[in-house]
Design a protein around this motif. Sequence first.
Motif, mmCIF file in Angstrom:
data_model
loop_
_atom_site.group_PDB
_atom_site.id
_atom_site.type_symbol
_atom_site.label_atom_id
_atom_site.label_comp_id
_atom_site.label_asym_id
_atom_site.label_seq_id
_atom_site.Cartn_x
_atom_site.Cartn_y
_atom_site.Cartn_z
ATOM 1 N N GLU A 130 0.830 -1.206 0.000
ATOM 2 C CA GLU A 130 0.000 0.000 0.000
ATOM 3 C C GLU A 130 0.866 1.259 0.000
ATOM 4 O OE1 GLU A 130 -2.991 2.665 -0.185
ATOM 5 O OE2 GLU A 130 -3.132 0.512 -0.538
ATOM 6 N N VAL A 131 1.907 1.276 0.815
ATOM 7 C CA VAL A 131 2.799 2.431 0.840
ATOM 8 C C VAL A 131 3.493 2.570 -0.517
ATOM 9 C CG1 VAL A 131 4.882 3.409 1.878
ATOM 10 C CG2 VAL A 131 3.132 2.404 3.339
ATOM 11 N N ALA A 132 3.930 1.461 -1.089
ATOM 12 C CA ALA A 132 4.575 1.503 -2.403
ATOM 13 C C ALA A 132 3.611 2.055 -3.447
ATOM 14 C CB ALA A 132 5.057 0.106 -2.802
ATOM 15 N N HIS A 133 2.368 1.633 -3.382
ATOM 16 C CA HIS A 133 1.362 2.116 -4.333
ATOM 17 C C HIS A 133 1.173 3.633 -4.200
ATOM 18 C CE1 HIS A 133 -2.234 2.234 -6.792
ATOM 19 N NE2 HIS A 133 -2.844 2.871 -5.807
ATOM 20 N N ARG A 134 1.056 4.132 -2.974
ATOM 21 C CA ARG A 134 0.873 5.577 -2.753
ATOM 22 C C ARG A 134 2.085 6.366 -3.236
ATOM 23 N NH1 ARG A 134 -1.061 4.050 2.441
ATOM 24 N NH2 ARG A 134 0.812 4.965 3.347
ATOM 25 N N LYS A 135 3.280 5.858 -2.934
ATOM 26 C CA LYS A 135 4.501 6.536 -3.365
ATOM 27 C C LYS A 135 4.596 6.550 -4.887
ATOM 28 C CE LYS A 135 6.787 7.440 0.508
ATOM 29 N NZ LYS A 135 7.225 8.783 0.837
ATOM 30 N N ALA A 136 4.249 5.448 -5.530
ATOM 31 C CA ALA A 136 4.283 5.385 -6.996
ATOM 32 C C ALA A 136 3.290 6.374 -7.588
ATOM 33 C CB ALA A 136 3.989 3.966 -7.475
ATOM 34 N N GLN A 137 2.119 6.493 -6.983
ATOM 35 C CA GLN A 137 1.115 7.445 -7.459
ATOM 36 C C GLN A 137 1.642 8.870 -7.338
ATOM 37 O OE1 GLN A 137 -1.708 7.001 -9.100
ATOM 38 N NE2 GLN A 137 -1.955 9.209 -9.221
ATOM 39 N N ARG A 138 2.284 9.190 -6.218
ATOM 40 C CA ARG A 138 2.859 10.533 -6.051
ATOM 41 C C ARG A 138 3.941 10.794 -7.095
ATOM 42 N NH1 ARG A 138 3.332 10.880 0.408
ATOM 43 N NH2 ARG A 138 2.781 8.751 0.161
ATOM 44 N N ALA A 139 4.745 9.772 -7.379
ATOM 45 C CA ALA A 139 5.793 9.926 -8.395
ATOM 46 C C ALA A 139 5.167 10.197 -9.760
ATOM 47 C CB ALA A 139 6.683 8.684 -8.439
ATOM 48 N N ARG A 140 4.089 9.471 -10.094
ATOM 49 C CA ARG A 140 3.398 9.702 -11.370
ATOM 50 C C ARG A 140 2.858 11.127 -11.444
ATOM 51 N NH1 ARG A 140 1.823 4.259 -10.680
ATOM 52 N NH2 ARG A 140 -0.053 4.836 -9.547
ATOM 53 N N GLU A 141 2.307 11.612 -10.348
ATOM 54 C CA GLU A 141 1.781 12.981 -10.315
ATOM 55 C C GLU A 141 2.900 14.002 -10.513
ATOM 56 O OE1 GLU A 141 -0.239 13.123 -6.557
ATOM 57 O OE2 GLU A 141 -1.866 11.819 -7.259
ATOM 58 N N LYS A 142 4.036 13.763 -9.884
ATOM 59 C CA LYS A 142 5.165 14.680 -10.027
ATOM 60 C C LYS A 142 5.674 14.689 -11.460
ATOM 61 C CE LYS A 142 6.445 14.570 -5.222
ATOM 62 N NZ LYS A 142 7.325 14.108 -4.191
ATOM 63 N N VAL A 143 5.723 13.526 -12.079
ATOM 64 C CA VAL A 143 6.166 13.453 -13.475
ATOM 65 C C VAL A 143 5.164 14.172 -14.380
ATOM 66 C CG1 VAL A 143 6.582 11.884 -15.411
ATOM 67 C CG2 VAL A 143 7.592 11.407 -13.179
ATOM 68 N N ALA A 144 3.873 13.994 -14.122
ATOM 69 C CA ALA A 144 2.849 14.678 -14.920
ATOM 70 C C ALA A 144 2.961 16.192 -14.751
ATOM 71 C CB ALA A 144 1.454 14.196 -14.534
ATOM 72 N N ASN A 145 3.191 16.653 -13.533
ATOM 73 C CA ASN A 145 3.381 18.091 -13.296
ATOM 74 C C ASN A 145 4.603 18.602 -14.048
ATOM 75 O OD1 ASN A 145 1.165 18.281 -11.592
ATOM 76 N ND2 ASN A 145 2.366 18.039 -9.740
ATOM 77 N N ALA A 146 5.679 17.840 -13.981
ATOM 78 C CA ALA A 146 6.903 18.243 -14.675
ATOM 79 C C ALA A 146 6.672 18.311 -16.178
ATOM 80 C CB ALA A 146 8.035 17.267 -14.355
ATOM 81 N N GLU A 147 5.934 17.355 -16.712
ATOM 82 C CA GLU A 147 5.631 17.357 -18.140
ATOM 83 C C GLU A 147 4.861 18.624 -18.530
ATOM 84 O OE1 GLU A 147 3.702 14.413 -21.501
ATOM 85 O OE2 GLU A 147 3.056 14.189 -19.416
ATOM 86 N N GLY A 148 3.872 18.989 -17.728
ATOM 87 C CA GLY A 148 3.105 20.200 -17.989
ATOM 88 C C GLY A 148 3.967 21.443 -17.927
ATOM 89 N N GLU A 149 4.853 21.500 -16.949
ATOM 90 C CA GLU A 149 5.739 22.650 -16.816
ATOM 91 C C GLU A 149 6.693 22.747 -18.001
ATOM 92 O OE1 GLU A 149 7.230 21.719 -12.972
ATOM 93 O OE2 GLU A 149 5.507 22.630 -11.966
ATOM 94 N N LEU A 150 7.207 21.607 -18.464
ATOM 95 C CA LEU A 150 8.100 21.627 -19.618
ATOM 96 C C LEU A 150 7.372 22.046 -20.892
ATOM 97 C CD1 LEU A 150 10.282 18.469 -18.955
ATOM 98 C CD2 LEU A 150 11.000 20.863 -18.866
ATOM 99 N N LYS A 151 6.148 21.587 -21.070
ATOM 100 C CA LYS A 151 5.370 21.999 -22.244
ATOM 101 C C LYS A 151 5.113 23.497 -22.206
ATOM 102 C CE LYS A 151 3.101 17.625 -23.234
ATOM 103 N NZ LYS A 151 1.844 16.884 -23.302
ATOM 104 N N SER A 152 4.772 24.007 -21.038
ATOM 105 C CA SER A 152 4.533 25.442 -20.892
ATOM 106 C C SER A 152 5.814 26.228 -21.178
ATOM 107 C CB SER A 152 4.021 25.738 -19.486
ATOM 108 O OG SER A 152 3.812 27.107 -19.306
#
Length: 109
Positions: free
Chosen positions: A10-32
Amino acid sequence: MALSPDSLAEVAHRKAQRAREKVANAEGELKSANRKLEKAIPRGDTNEIQSAHTLTQKAEHEVVAAGEELQVVESLLEAHTAPESDKSGVSGEGLKSLIEKLARQKASR
């Protein structure tokens, strides 16, 4: 309180989800940032170029943070799949101590 395989997963799943969110945020920032640069460079707009640089730096920090989250996920998954004898002495009270213990075990192999 001992860490169970389910709690590690469960902790691994939550951490992986946070990592995915951070990568998605970074992708948006790079596109901008890229959109800003496409417009600013031909005009020589140094303010917009600086703004794009700031976005790029923010994206870089997000990627680094995501990488750290994924290191934790990797450690948790290793603990989740490790034989029961490798899990002894882990109270579950501190994730950092668990990661340090797993890193020591990995280095000694």
